[in-house]
Design a protein around this motif. Sequence first.
Motif, short mmCIF file in Angstrom:
data_model
loop_
_atom_site.label_atom_id
_atom_site.label_comp_id
_atom_site.label_asym_id
_atom_site.label_seq_id
_atom_site.Cartn_x
_atom_site.Cartn_y
_atom_site.Cartn_z
N MET A 101 0.68 -1.36 -0.43
CA MET A 101 0.28 -0.08 0.00
C MET A 101 1.15 1.01 -0.02
N ALA A 102 0.36 2.19 -0.38
CA ALA A 102 0.82 3.76 -0.37
C ALA A 102 0.14 4.42 -0.83
N LEU A 103 0.38 5.91 0.22
CA LEU A 103 0.06 6.44 0.04
C LEU A 103 0.22 7.74 -1.67
N LEU A 104 -0.71 8.65 -2.09
CA LEU A 104 -0.66 8.89 -3.05
C LEU A 104 -0.60 10.90 -3.18
N LYS A 105 0.30 10.91 -3.91
CA LYS A 105 0.15 12.61 -3.79
C LYS A 105 -0.93 13.37 -3.58
N GLY A 106 -1.00 14.03 -2.54
CA GLY A 106 -1.66 15.47 -2.73
C GLY A 106 -2.80 14.32 -1.71
N ALA A 107 -2.54 13.18 -0.96
CA ALA A 107 -2.97 12.30 -0.12
C ALA A 107 -3.74 13.85 1.00
N SER A 108 -4.55 14.10 1.34
CA SER A 108 -5.40 14.80 2.87
C SER A 108 -4.39 13.98 3.99
N PRO A 109 -5.06 15.39 5.12
CA PRO A 109 -4.48 14.81 6.62
C PRO A 109 -4.90 13.76 6.96
#
Length: 209
Positions: free
Chosen positions: A173-181
């Motif tokens: 899994m990964a956080l994507l660019k522009g992920a919110s708080p």
Amino acid sequence: TGVAARVTYGSSGNLARQIAQGAPFEIFLSADESYVESLAAQGLTRGDGDLYGIGRIALFVPTGSPLRADPQLEDLGRRLRDGTLGRIAIANPAHAPYGRAAEQALRQLGLWQPLQGRLVLGENVAQAAQFASTGNVDGGIIAWSLALAPALRNRGQHALLPASLHAPLRQRMALLKGASPGAERLYAYLRSGAARAILARNGFVLPEE
């Protein structure tokens, strides 16, 4: 937490393609880590992500099916040879990692070619599980986690297939660019001991096990 999460389910390959084309997702959980690695190489994720589990596959047989669930698919092979086997559901191997694992297992057991014409392909493993639970097919090779899920576990029997029959389903899994708080908080929870315990209870092997 007051933070609402909207979940989109689909095959890992299709979701990765949508992300690459600009779909506004914030977290991506893939059943095949290569899709996350590809997005990371394109600069679309925050870092390389985290390996969150190793998936397993199982043969699920709905109640009323003549097929018996066994880990080496011996009854499936026997019924295939004597002409009494109906249709079998799997996810589409072209873009669904669990479908590729099912194909690998069937090839290892010498059943892939004989089964051509009897396979029902789901768009993703969840759809294959839905097909397998309806009774319109004799069974399905699906994610072990789905065979254990409340929607299926009381609607048939299942047998866990040996991990040696397919390549490891390394799920990243990964956080994507522009992920919110809010997405950052959810991602942190998914890395926590509490979340890992849930995954372990529901058919995933934790990476260090």
